[in-house]
Design a protein around this motif. Structure first.
Motif, PDB file in Angstrom:
ATOM      1  N   SER A  27       0.853  -1.195   0.000  1.00 46.54           N
ATOM      2  CA  SER A  27       0.000   0.000   0.000  1.00 46.54           C
ATOM      3  C   SER A  27       0.884   1.238   0.000  1.00 46.54           C
ATOM      4  O   SER A  27       1.987   1.213   0.546  1.00 46.54           O
ATOM      5  N   PRO A  37      -3.141   2.039   6.032  1.00 46.41           N
ATOM      6  CA  PRO A  37      -2.801   0.953   5.112  1.00 46.41           C
ATOM      7  C   PRO A  37      -4.055   0.371   4.475  1.00 46.41           C
ATOM      8  O   PRO A  37      -5.117   0.324   5.090  1.00 46.41           O
ATOM      9  N   GLY A  38      -3.927  -0.048   3.240  1.00 46.36           N
ATOM     10  CA  GLY A  38      -5.035  -0.693   2.536  1.00 46.36           C
ATOM     11  C   GLY A  38      -5.956   0.246   1.795  1.00 46.36           C
ATOM     12  O   GLY A  38      -6.730  -0.199   0.958  1.00 46.36           O
ATOM     13  N   HIS A  40      -5.001   2.624  -0.362  1.00 45.99           N
ATOM     14  CA  HIS A  40      -4.451   2.707  -1.718  1.00 45.99           C
ATOM     15  C   HIS A  40      -3.478   1.551  -1.929  1.00 45.99           C
ATOM     16  O   HIS A  40      -2.259   1.702  -1.824  1.00 45.99           O
ATOM     17  N   THR A  41      -4.017   0.380  -2.222  1.00 46.76           N
ATOM     18  CA  THR A  41      -3.214  -0.819  -2.471  1.00 46.76           C
ATOM     19  C   THR A  41      -2.846  -0.890  -3.943  1.00 46.76           C
ATOM     20  O   THR A  41      -3.693  -0.695  -4.816  1.00 46.76           O
TER      21      THR A  41
END
Length: 91
Positions: A27, A37-38, A40-41
């Motif tokens: 991410s 986190p997660g 914008h993966t």
């Protein structure tokens, strides 16, 4: 690697990494997504690389890092600027 596309009132920034390094999900996290986190993966592209595009205001500056599996944090050397341990992006 960072790819930028200027729009009328914003900049589309695409964060690009090789397809396999580092392994597992990655991410991009930064002040533009509250370091979550997660949100914008990076996803695999047709060229085999992984990427995600984020729309940011024009003429702005943002701190960011990448987060890979195993709590592995790393910077984007192509960003050019640093702010402490973070990469710095100018739109």
């Amino acid at each position: 690697m960072l790819e930028r596309r200027l729009r009328k009132d914003r900049t589309e920034v695409t964060f690009v990494l090789p397809g396999e390094e580092p392994p597992g999900p990655v991410s991009v996290v930064g002040d533009f997504n509250d370091w979550q986190p997660g949100v914008h993966t990076l996803k695999r592209r047709k060229d085999g690389k992984r990427a995600v595009t984020v729309e940011l205001p024009r003429d702005s500056s943002h701190a960011f890092r990448y987060l890979a599996a195993g709590d592995y944090w790393f910077n984007d050397e192509s960003a050019g600027d640093r702010e402490g341990v973070n990469s710095r992006l100018h739109t």
